[in-house]
Write a protein that holds these residues in place. Structure first.
Motif, mmCIF file in Angstrom:
data_model
loop_
_atom_site.group_PDB
_atom_site.id
_atom_site.type_symbol
_atom_site.label_atom_id
_atom_site.label_comp_id
_atom_site.label_asym_id
_atom_site.label_seq_id
_atom_site.Cartn_x
_atom_site.Cartn_y
_atom_site.Cartn_z
ATOM 1 N N SER A 1 45.369 34.644 38.458
ATOM 2 C CA SER A 1 44.847 33.589 39.253
ATOM 3 C C SER A 1 43.975 34.255 40.207
ATOM 4 O O SER A 1 42.760 33.767 40.366
ATOM 5 C CB SER A 1 45.887 32.925 39.995
ATOM 6 N N ALA A 2 43.940 35.321 40.848
ATOM 7 C CA ALA A 2 43.260 36.055 41.702
ATOM 8 C C ALA A 2 41.834 36.376 40.996
ATOM 9 O O ALA A 2 40.727 36.198 41.517
ATOM 10 C CB ALA A 2 43.886 37.036 42.259
ATOM 11 N N TYR A 3 42.351 36.982 39.850
ATOM 12 C CA TYR A 3 41.128 37.579 39.166
ATOM 13 C C TYR A 3 40.067 36.415 38.724
ATOM 14 O O TYR A 3 38.731 36.554 38.894
ATOM 15 C CB TYR A 3 41.673 38.250 37.761
ATOM 16 N N HIS A 4 40.573 35.448 38.096
ATOM 17 C CA HIS A 4 39.617 34.354 37.746
ATOM 18 C C HIS A 4 39.062 33.408 38.683
ATOM 19 O O HIS A 4 38.047 33.069 38.670
ATOM 20 C CB HIS A 4 40.562 33.128 36.781
ATOM 21 N N SER A 5 39.693 33.293 40.024
ATOM 22 C CA SER A 5 39.258 32.780 41.085
ATOM 23 C C SER A 5 38.458 33.583 41.901
ATOM 24 O O SER A 5 37.738 33.023 42.885
ATOM 25 C CB SER A 5 40.267 32.053 41.861
ATOM 26 N N GLY A 6 38.535 34.982 41.807
ATOM 27 C CA GLY A 6 37.826 35.823 42.696
ATOM 28 C C GLY A 6 38.288 35.761 44.116
ATOM 29 O O GLY A 6 37.665 36.375 44.905
ATOM 30 N N SER A 7 39.501 35.493 44.257
ATOM 31 C CA SER A 7 40.265 35.572 45.421
ATOM 32 C C SER A 7 40.526 36.670 45.929
ATOM 33 O O SER A 7 40.675 37.585 44.960
ATOM 34 C CB SER A 7 41.498 34.603 45.493
ATOM 35 N N LYS B 1 43.611 31.967 49.919
ATOM 36 C CA LYS B 1 42.268 31.393 49.299
ATOM 37 C C LYS B 1 41.737 30.763 50.769
ATOM 38 O O LYS B 1 42.350 30.536 51.835
ATOM 39 C CB LYS B 1 42.715 30.286 48.600
ATOM 40 N N THR C 1 39.578 42.707 45.671
ATOM 41 C CA THR C 1 39.649 41.897 44.570
ATOM 42 C C THR C 1 39.777 42.480 43.191
ATOM 43 O O THR C 1 39.634 43.727 43.222
ATOM 44 C CB THR C 1 38.154 41.181 44.519
ATOM 45 N N LEU D 1 48.306 36.765 47.736
ATOM 46 C CA LEU D 1 47.089 36.173 47.344
ATOM 47 C C LEU D 1 46.613 35.178 48.581
ATOM 48 O O LEU D 1 47.339 34.307 49.010
ATOM 49 C CB LEU D 1 47.227 35.426 46.184
#
Length: 114
Positions: free
Chosen positions: A78-84, A114, A29, A112
């Protein structure tokens, strides 16, 4: 139904092909994203991750003049904010102007899921 979305970026700005070594990333992450606003690193983006790989212990960087910086930054945010989870492939052996440390890798690709 589980969807997996993969984004692959090839940054078209190799600094030195002979000195650089491709380093495969691991599923991790993103813990921090920041930009630099001074000197030769002005506008560069730094990405820190929770699980590093040898050669990229301090994290990753994208240079401001990279043709794909907006796409890479979009995926990273996107990855940072979604925790993906992401897998970041990098190039070690390229000195980043944002630090004297040698354990940052130049971003080569970001995947990335999900």
């Amino acid at each position: 139904m589980k969807f997996k979305i993969y984004y692959l970026l090839i940054l078209l700005f190799p600094v030195s092909v002979n000195a650089a070594t491709y380093v495969s990333g691991v599923s991790t992450t993103i813990t921090r994203i920041d930009t630099h606003h001074y000197g030769k690193a002005d506008g560069d983006v730094r990405i820190s991750v929770s699980d590093s790989v040898p050669g990229c212990e301090s994290g990753y960087f994208i240079t401001a003049d990279s043709q794909s910086i907006e796409k890479a930054l979009s995926i990273a945010l996107s990855a940072y904010h979604s925790g993906s989870k992401v897998v970041i492939g990098g190039q070690s052996g390229i000195q980043w102007d944002g630090t004297s440390r040698t354990d940052y890798c130049h971003v080569h690709s970001i995947s990335l899921s999900k």
